[in-house]
Design a protein around this motif. Structure first.
Motif, PDB file in Angstrom:
ATOM      1  N   LEU A  78       7.549 -14.062   9.064  1.00 30.49           N
ATOM      2  CA  LEU A  78       6.571 -13.422   8.660  1.00 30.49           C
ATOM      3  C   LEU A  78       7.172 -12.183   7.941  1.00 30.49           C
ATOM      4  O   LEU A  78       6.533 -11.741   7.006  1.00 30.49           O
ATOM      5  CB  LEU A  78       6.556 -12.576  10.165  1.00 30.49           C
ATOM      6  N   ALA A  79       8.361 -11.726   8.304  1.00 26.27           N
ATOM      7  CA  ALA A  79       9.070 -10.950   7.466  1.00 26.27           C
ATOM      8  C   ALA A  79       9.351 -10.732   6.183  1.00 26.27           C
ATOM      9  O   ALA A  79       9.229 -10.070   4.984  1.00 26.27           O
ATOM     10  CB  ALA A  79      10.647 -10.293   8.125  1.00 26.27           C
ATOM     11  N   GLN A  89       7.656  -9.111   2.286  1.00 25.01           N
ATOM     12  CA  GLN A  89       7.750  -8.844   1.282  1.00 25.01           C
ATOM     13  C   GLN A  89       7.896  -9.166   0.158  1.00 25.01           C
ATOM     14  O   GLN A  89       8.098  -8.762  -1.084  1.00 25.01           O
ATOM     15  CB  GLN A  89      10.048  -9.345   1.564  1.00 25.01           C
ATOM     16  N   ARG A  90       6.864 -10.575   0.527  1.00 24.81           N
ATOM     17  CA  ARG A  90       6.625 -11.258  -0.799  1.00 24.81           C
ATOM     18  C   ARG A  90       5.321 -10.470  -1.627  1.00 24.81           C
ATOM     19  O   ARG A  90       5.101 -10.600  -2.274  1.00 24.81           O
ATOM     20  CB  ARG A  90       6.206 -12.069  -0.223  1.00 24.81           C
ATOM     21  N   PHE A  91       4.476  -9.713  -0.323  1.00 24.55           N
ATOM     22  CA  PHE A  91       2.957  -8.739  -0.455  1.00 24.55           C
ATOM     23  C   PHE A  91       3.713  -7.076  -1.216  1.00 24.55           C
ATOM     24  O   PHE A  91       3.385  -7.167  -1.679  1.00 24.55           O
ATOM     25  CB  PHE A  91       2.441  -9.611   0.265  1.00 24.55           C
ATOM     26  N   LYS A  92       5.342  -6.994  -0.412  1.00 22.96           N
ATOM     27  CA  LYS A  92       4.759  -5.609  -1.063  1.00 22.96           C
ATOM     28  C   LYS A  92       4.817  -5.172  -2.329  1.00 22.96           C
ATOM     29  O   LYS A  92       5.311  -5.543  -3.523  1.00 22.96           O
ATOM     30  CB  LYS A  92       6.626  -5.677   0.108  1.00 22.96           C
ATOM     31  N   GLY A 112      -3.380 -13.686  -6.314  1.00 24.25           N
ATOM     32  CA  GLY A 112      -3.229 -12.368  -7.371  1.00 24.25           C
ATOM     33  C   GLY A 112      -2.768 -11.369  -7.089  1.00 24.25           C
ATOM     34  O   GLY A 112      -1.332 -11.026  -7.747  1.00 24.25           O
ATOM     35  N   TRP A 113      -2.430 -10.963  -5.633  1.00 27.39           N
ATOM     36  CA  TRP A 113      -1.675 -10.291  -5.236  1.00 27.39           C
ATOM     37  C   TRP A 113       0.507 -11.165  -4.984  1.00 27.39           C
ATOM     38  O   TRP A 113       0.858  -9.702  -5.620  1.00 27.39           O
ATOM     39  CB  TRP A 113      -2.251  -9.234  -3.991  1.00 27.39           C
ATOM     40  N   ALA A 122       6.622  -6.662 -10.090  1.00 29.87           N
ATOM     41  CA  ALA A 122       6.451  -5.540 -10.212  1.00 29.87           C
ATOM     42  C   ALA A 122       8.095  -4.893 -10.500  1.00 29.87           C
ATOM     43  O   ALA A 122       7.482  -3.838 -10.384  1.00 29.87           O
ATOM     44  CB  ALA A 122       5.763  -5.092  -8.673  1.00 29.87           C
ATOM     45  N   ARG A 123       9.098  -5.289 -10.145  1.00 29.26           N
ATOM     46  CA  ARG A 123       9.768  -4.959 -10.495  1.00 29.26           C
ATOM     47  C   ARG A 123      10.060  -4.405 -12.199  1.00 29.26           C
ATOM     48  O   ARG A 123      10.872  -3.808 -12.726  1.00 29.26           O
ATOM     49  CB  ARG A 123      10.989  -6.059  -9.972  1.00 29.26           C
ATOM     50  N   ARG A 124       9.490  -5.202 -11.928  1.00 24.13           N
ATOM     51  CA  ARG A 124       9.521  -5.186 -14.607  1.00 24.13           C
ATOM     52  C   ARG A 124       8.527  -3.917 -15.071  1.00 24.13           C
ATOM     53  O   ARG A 124       7.263  -5.120 -14.332  1.00 24.13           O
ATOM     54  CB  ARG A 124       9.746  -6.492 -14.417  1.00 24.13           C
TER      55      ARG A 124
END
Length: 347
Positions: free
Chosen positions: A48-49, A53-56, A239-240, A247-249
């Motif tokens: 779950l953690a 993190q994948r959706f963060k 999509g999310w 998103a890091r780039r």
């Protein structure tokens, strides 16, 4: 040498994004192994953690949030189209052109190839329409024998007679027979109609003027609506997750946003089609056809352009795996001990 418990937790760590495993995977693995030795089994929490993190998304990146919402909306539409397409692959196949032509010739008593018109229903399912004009008398027995001989079960059959005026430039009327039937065969359905005028209503026609209309289509598969809804949900999540992975780039996020914006037109079309699928009358006695000849080229162009932009975003994101400022850094194993405030994965 790795132990079975270590291999198990390494597999569970795949729930985390790759960049996160590279920066914190060893520490998390060490911590959960220590917890396992103390009798704790953090497996479900670990997964779950990792998914969290994948959706963060970066908290201070408005572009990432806009791109994520846009990606979820756009891919939701594409997911709906994919779910509907997969569902129809489970339905009975429409007979081949040769089979339809042979059945139509037997029904009408007019050999030769009649015009075939492949159509799409409001549920995005396939159907085929056959229109036949010629000079041949009406025969209910011929129609019934042709249907049963081809393996069709007649569900309804009726005929009526009247007098019609086929030409506007004359007051003459002619006896006319109308026939209507419905039949089923396995997972297929058929509707047919005939109008046969007796006499010689046209100068260049024969003694009979016959018009037949035949439509064949597959029965709606039971999984159609569930798979359409499942496709929407899967598209929203995908999509999310796509934007969260990029998103890091900033360059990758911008490219993805541009590509998804271009794909909004086909996504809107797919949502409309999904709405039609969901509100369509269940078990409709006749398929309501839709005009799919318009917008196909634009849909294809926008889809290809969007895909190319997203591929470019993925390639840009792979250039560098370093974290941007603002993402959580390493934590010590002691923060993940049971009883403390920390948990595996910094959750």
């Amino acid at each position: 040498m790795t132990t079975p418990i270590e291999r198990r937790y390494r597999r569970l760590l795949l729930a985390y994004p790759r960049y996160y495993r590279e920066h914190r995977g060893a520490e998390i693995l060490t911590t959960v192994l220590e917890m396992a030795e103390d009798g704790h089994r953090p497996g479900p929490h670990l997964v779950l953690a990792g998914l969290r993190q994948r959706f963060k998304l970066p908290a201070r990146s408005p572009l990432a949030w806009v791109a994520a919402l846009l990606a979820a909306a756009v891919l939701g539409g594409f997911g709906a189209a994919a779910g509907t397409w997969i569902a129809w692959r489970t339905a009975a196949a429409v007979p081949s052109d040769q089979q339809v032509q042979a059945l139509n010739a037997a029904l009408t008593g007019m050999p030769g190839e009649a015009p075939l018109f492949p159509e799409t229903s409001g549920q995005q399912g396939p159907s085929v329409l056959v229109l036949t004009d010629g000079a041949r008398e009406w025969s209910a027995a011929r129609v019934r024998d042709a249907l049963t001989g081809a393996g069709w079960r007649i569900a309804s059959f009726r005929e009526s007679e009247a007098r019609t005026q086929p030409r506007e430039d004359t007051n003459a009327s002619f006896p006319t027979t109308f026939g209507y039937w419905a039949a089923t065969s396995g997972g297929l359905r058929m509707n047919g109609s005939a109008e046969v005028i007796a006499g010689k209503p046209f100068e260049d026609g024969g003694y009979y003027a016959a018009t037949y209309r035949l439509t064949v289509w597959p029965v709606e598969p039971a999984v159609l609506r569930p798979l359409t809804v499942a496709g929407i949900v899967a598209g929203l999540l995908a999509g999310w997750l796509l934007v969260a992975a990029l998103a890091r780039r900033r360059l990758a996020t911008a490219l993805a946003a541009v590509g998804l914006a271009v794909a909004t037109a086909p996504a809107y079309r797919f949502y409309r089609e999904a709405h039609d699928v969901l509100v369509y009358e269940r078990g409709a006695p006749y398929p309501v056809t839709v005009d799919g000849s318009h917008g196909g080229t634009l849909t294809l162009i926008c889809t290809v352009a969007g895909v190319l932009a997203v591929v470019a975003a993925v390639l840009a994101a792979r250039d560098r795996q370093a974290l941007q400022p603002g993402w959580p850094g390493p934590v010590g194993p002691g923060q993940l001990r049971p009883g403390g405030s920390g948990r595996p994965g910094g959750a």
